[in-house]
Design an enzyme around this catalytic site. Structure first.
Site, PDB file in Angstrom:
ATOM      1  N   ARG A  89     -46.322  36.986 -36.787  1.00 49.92           N
ATOM      2  CA  ARG A  89     -47.199  36.712 -37.915  1.00 49.92           C
ATOM      3  C   ARG A  89     -48.038  37.926 -38.289  1.00 49.92           C
ATOM      4  NH1 ARG A  89     -47.757  30.905 -37.573  1.00 49.92           N
ATOM      5  NH2 ARG A  89     -49.010  30.049 -39.262  1.00 49.92           N
ATOM      6  N   ARG A 128     -49.261  16.645 -45.950  1.00 56.48           N
ATOM      7  CA  ARG A 128     -49.008  16.588 -44.512  1.00 56.48           C
ATOM      8  C   ARG A 128     -50.247  16.102 -43.756  1.00 56.48           C
ATOM      9  NH1 ARG A 128     -47.233  22.163 -41.851  1.00 56.48           N
ATOM     10  NH2 ARG A 128     -49.418  22.709 -42.062  1.00 56.48           N
ATOM     11  N   ARG A 134     -53.561  17.041 -38.702  1.00 57.91           N
ATOM     12  CA  ARG A 134     -53.877  18.299 -38.037  1.00 57.91           C
ATOM     13  C   ARG A 134     -55.249  18.807 -38.470  1.00 57.91           C
ATOM     14  NH1 ARG A 134     -48.868  22.404 -38.515  1.00 57.91           N
ATOM     15  NH2 ARG A 134     -50.604  23.840 -38.874  1.00 57.91           N
ATOM     16  N   ARG A 146     -56.152  30.136 -44.501  1.00 53.40           N
ATOM     17  CA  ARG A 146     -54.803  30.346 -43.969  1.00 53.40           C
ATOM     18  C   ARG A 146     -53.912  31.040 -44.998  1.00 53.40           C
ATOM     19  NH1 ARG A 146     -53.510  24.535 -42.427  1.00 53.40           N
ATOM     20  NH2 ARG A 146     -51.460  25.310 -41.814  1.00 53.40           N
TER      21      ARG A 146
HETATM   22  P1  ADP Z   1     -48.504  26.760 -40.459  1.00 55.25           P
HETATM   23  O1  ADP Z   1     -47.137  27.357 -40.500  1.00 55.25           O
HETATM   24  O2  ADP Z   1     -48.603  25.480 -41.206  1.00 55.25           O
HETATM   25  O3  ADP Z   1     -49.591  27.714 -40.810  1.00 55.25           O
HETATM   26  P2  ADP Z   1     -48.462  26.733 -37.514  1.00 55.25           P
HETATM   27  O4  ADP Z   1     -48.297  25.429 -36.826  1.00 55.25           O
HETATM   28  O5  ADP Z   1     -47.333  27.697 -37.477  1.00 55.25           O
HETATM   29  O6  ADP Z   1     -48.877  26.350 -38.987  1.00 55.25           O
HETATM   30  O7  ADP Z   1     -49.744  27.487 -36.938  1.00 55.25           O
HETATM   31  C1  ADP Z   1     -51.018  26.885 -36.891  1.00 55.25           C
HETATM   32  C2  ADP Z   1     -52.081  27.910 -36.468  1.00 55.25           C
HETATM   33  O8  ADP Z   1     -51.796  28.395 -35.137  1.00 55.25           O
HETATM   34  C3  ADP Z   1     -52.156  29.171 -37.319  1.00 55.25           C
HETATM   35  O9  ADP Z   1     -52.940  29.009 -38.491  1.00 55.25           O
HETATM   36  C4  ADP Z   1     -52.781  30.166 -36.321  1.00 55.25           C
HETATM   37  O10 ADP Z   1     -54.171  29.974 -36.187  1.00 55.25           O
HETATM   38  C5  ADP Z   1     -52.140  29.785 -34.994  1.00 55.25           C
HETATM   39  N1  ADP Z   1     -50.908  30.576 -34.778  1.00 55.25           N
HETATM   40  C6  ADP Z   1     -49.621  30.115 -34.823  1.00 55.25           C
HETATM   41  N2  ADP Z   1     -48.738  31.110 -34.618  1.00 55.25           N
HETATM   42  C7  ADP Z   1     -49.489  32.244 -34.450  1.00 55.25           C
HETATM   43  C8  ADP Z   1     -49.172  33.616 -34.231  1.00 55.25           C
HETATM   44  N3  ADP Z   1     -47.900  34.053 -34.149  1.00 55.25           N
HETATM   45  N4  ADP Z   1     -50.203  34.508 -34.109  1.00 55.25           N
HETATM   46  C9  ADP Z   1     -51.465  34.108 -34.177  1.00 55.25           C
HETATM   47  N5  ADP Z   1     -51.838  32.838 -34.404  1.00 55.25           N
HETATM   48  C10 ADP Z   1     -50.866  31.907 -34.540  1.00 55.25           C
END
Ligand code: ADP
Length: 190
Positions: A89, A128, A134, A146
């Protein structure tokens, strides 16, 4: 091993599409968001640290998710590859992934990016929230954080994987089946 990255903004439908992809191509699904939510639910030290960041719409530190990914790679057997959902990410995470794979002379197979416009992100996440409850879907302010985090920190990965010749993009607007068909067309090439 094949290493597919499922990429796209929050709410693009990554989790929904991942289920069909792992089944069809015998992959193990790694969702860093789901792994972090599990830590939070279990009340671990890591979960406590992650909770506040996630609930403000920020990212958790790179080292935390990098460690989670590497231990999943090492512990899961009997699959043809991995489907990474929500990782990498940030640019440092993408570089860390390359370094982890280089240890076993492997590399990222392909990135499949599901694209939707910003207006649709808000709409889908609100839908969702009603079903899944969530905490990070709960308010417009968090969702906007986000979206901003995605544009600032995650979007630069498009250029990173394009330069590496690993980037594939599909239109995420349409029915679940339509989007799935577009994804399978790309996956069939690898
Ligand atoms: P979405 O794709 O709907 O944003 P996720 O379930 O993938 O949701 O992630 C939820 C949260 O978890 C993110 O907004 C972040 O805070 C944290 N997160 C998930 N993956 C990562 C990552 N690779 N690096 C840093 N934070 C992460």
């Amino acid at each position: 091993m094949k290493y597919f990255i499922l990429f796209g903004p929050p709410g693009a439908g990554k989790g929904t599409q991942a289920t069909a992809m792992v089944e069809k191509y015998n992959l193990h699904h790694i969702s860093t968001g789901a792994l972090l939510r599990k830590e939070i639910a279990a009340g671990t030290e890591l979960g406590l640290q992650a909770k506040a960041l996630i609930e403000d719409g920020h990212l958790v530190p790179d080292e935390v998710v990098e460690g989670m990914i590497e231990s999943e790679f090492q512990s899961v057997k009997g699959v043809d590859g991995f489907l990474l959902d929500g990782f990498p990410r940030t640019l440092p995470q993408a570089e860390a992934l390359d370094a982890i794979l280089a240890k076993t002379s492997e590399e990222v197979t392909a990135t499949v990016s599901i694209m939707i416009p910003d207006e649709m992100i808000m709409e889908r996440i609100k839908g969702r929230a009603l079903k899944e409850g969530r905490a990070d879907d709960a308010s417009e302010e968090i969702i906007n954080n986000r979206i901003a985090t995605y544009h600032n920190q995650t979007e630069p990965l498009i250029e990173y994987y394009t330069k590496a010749g690993r980037y594939n993009e599909i239109d995420g607007v349409g029915t679940i089946e339509e989007v799935q068909g577009r994804i399978f067309t790309i996956m069939d090439r690898f």
